[in-house]
Design a protein around this motif. Structure first.
Motif, PDB file in Angstrom:
ATOM      1  N   THR A 129       0.832  -1.331   0.049  1.00  0.00           N
ATOM      2  CA  THR A 129       0.030   0.008  -0.033  1.00  0.00           C
ATOM      3  C   THR A 129       0.881   1.283  -0.072  1.00  0.00           C
ATOM      4  O   THR A 129       0.686   2.180  -0.635  1.00  0.00           O
ATOM      5  N   GLN A 150       2.207   2.058  -3.120  1.00  0.00           N
ATOM      6  CA  GLN A 150       1.205   2.250  -4.301  1.00  0.00           C
ATOM      7  C   GLN A 150       1.186   1.124  -5.241  1.00  0.00           C
ATOM      8  O   GLN A 150       0.845   1.528  -6.452  1.00  0.00           O
ATOM      9  N   ASP A 202      -0.041  -1.986  -7.333  1.00  0.00           N
ATOM     10  CA  ASP A 202      -1.448  -2.444  -7.877  1.00  0.00           C
ATOM     11  C   ASP A 202      -1.534  -3.920  -7.514  1.00  0.00           C
ATOM     12  O   ASP A 202      -0.817  -4.808  -7.958  1.00  0.00           O
ATOM     13  N   GLU A 258      -3.603  -7.240  -4.975  1.00  0.00           N
ATOM     14  CA  GLU A 258      -4.894  -7.690  -3.801  1.00  0.00           C
ATOM     15  C   GLU A 258      -4.261  -9.152  -3.218  1.00  0.00           C
ATOM     16  O   GLU A 258      -3.570  -9.978  -4.031  1.00  0.00           O
ATOM     17  N   TYR A 281      -1.684  -9.165 -14.548  1.00  0.00           N
ATOM     18  CA  TYR A 281      -1.457  -9.649 -12.923  1.00  0.00           C
ATOM     19  C   TYR A 281      -1.102 -10.945 -13.089  1.00  0.00           C
ATOM     20  O   TYR A 281      -1.343 -11.498 -13.927  1.00  0.00           O
ATOM     21  N   ILE A 291      -0.733  -9.436  -8.297  1.00  0.00           N
ATOM     22  CA  ILE A 291       0.272  -8.226  -8.463  1.00  0.00           C
ATOM     23  C   ILE A 291       0.351  -7.957  -9.879  1.00  0.00           C
ATOM     24  O   ILE A 291       0.740  -8.849 -10.441  1.00  0.00           O
ATOM     25  N   ALA A 292       0.594  -6.631 -10.195  1.00  0.00           N
ATOM     26  CA  ALA A 292       1.264  -6.122 -11.424  1.00  0.00           C
ATOM     27  C   ALA A 292       2.610  -6.673 -11.416  1.00  0.00           C
ATOM     28  O   ALA A 292       3.397  -6.313 -10.583  1.00  0.00           O
ATOM     29  N   ASP A 343       5.217  -4.266 -10.528  1.00  0.00           N
ATOM     30  CA  ASP A 343       5.397  -3.778  -8.950  1.00  0.00           C
ATOM     31  C   ASP A 343       6.372  -5.147  -8.473  1.00  0.00           C
ATOM     32  O   ASP A 343       7.236  -4.610  -7.618  1.00  0.00           O
TER      33      ASP A 343
END
Length: 149
Positions: free
Chosen positions: A9, A12, A14, A16, A119, A133-134, A137
């Motif tokens: 978080t 930032q 991307d 879940e 993802y 996750i992307a 990232d």
């Protein structure tokens, strides 16, 4: 898990975190459970070269690890071996099968195959949770030392 979520978080990312009732034991099981392509699963393997441990993040459809290909991109080019499950647990504190995609603190080798997807799904450090996750990232939140494929 809370530490991982907070870090993602704050950065930032991307992402879940998806909880599930049972551990997911294989890339194929993950693909079936989430209804995704096998290539979207992203297991994290732990390799050793000399005294250095590396995280190798692969697309689930990579197939058998080509240690010669990976050795060619690792600094120093020493022999590589897959670290045994008990040793992974002892040395980095995670069980094989749930090593997190990020936050493990190891130099990381990434399979470019994960970049085909918006993802990918991989470990969180806990067997009953998966990180969606992307790929960008994964790259930005690890110390990436090399790429394969």
């Amino acid at each position: 898990m809370e530490k991982l979520s907070r870090m993602l978080t704050e950065q930032q990312a991307d992402f879940e975190i998806i909880h599930h009732p049972e551990p997911i034991r294989s890339a194929q099981d993950g693909a079936d459970y989430f209804g995704i392509e096998l290539g979207q699963t992203a297991p994290t393997l732990i390799l050793q070269s000399g005294t250095t441990l590396y995280a190798l993040i692969l697309s689930g459809d990579y197939g058998k690890v080509d240690f010669e290909e990976v050795k060619a991109v690792v600094p120093g080019g020493e022999e590589l071996k897959l670290v045994k499950p008990k040793e992974v647990q002892e040395r980095i504190g995670y069980a094989v099968g749930s090593v997190p995609l990020i936050g493990h603190g190891l130099p990381t080798i990434i399979d470019r195959g994960i970049q085909r997807y918006p993802y990918v799904y991989g470990g969180t450090g806990i067997a009953t949770a998966t990180l969606k996750i992307a790929p960008k990232d994964i790259e930005s939140l690890n110390h990436v030392t090399a790429y394969v494929r």
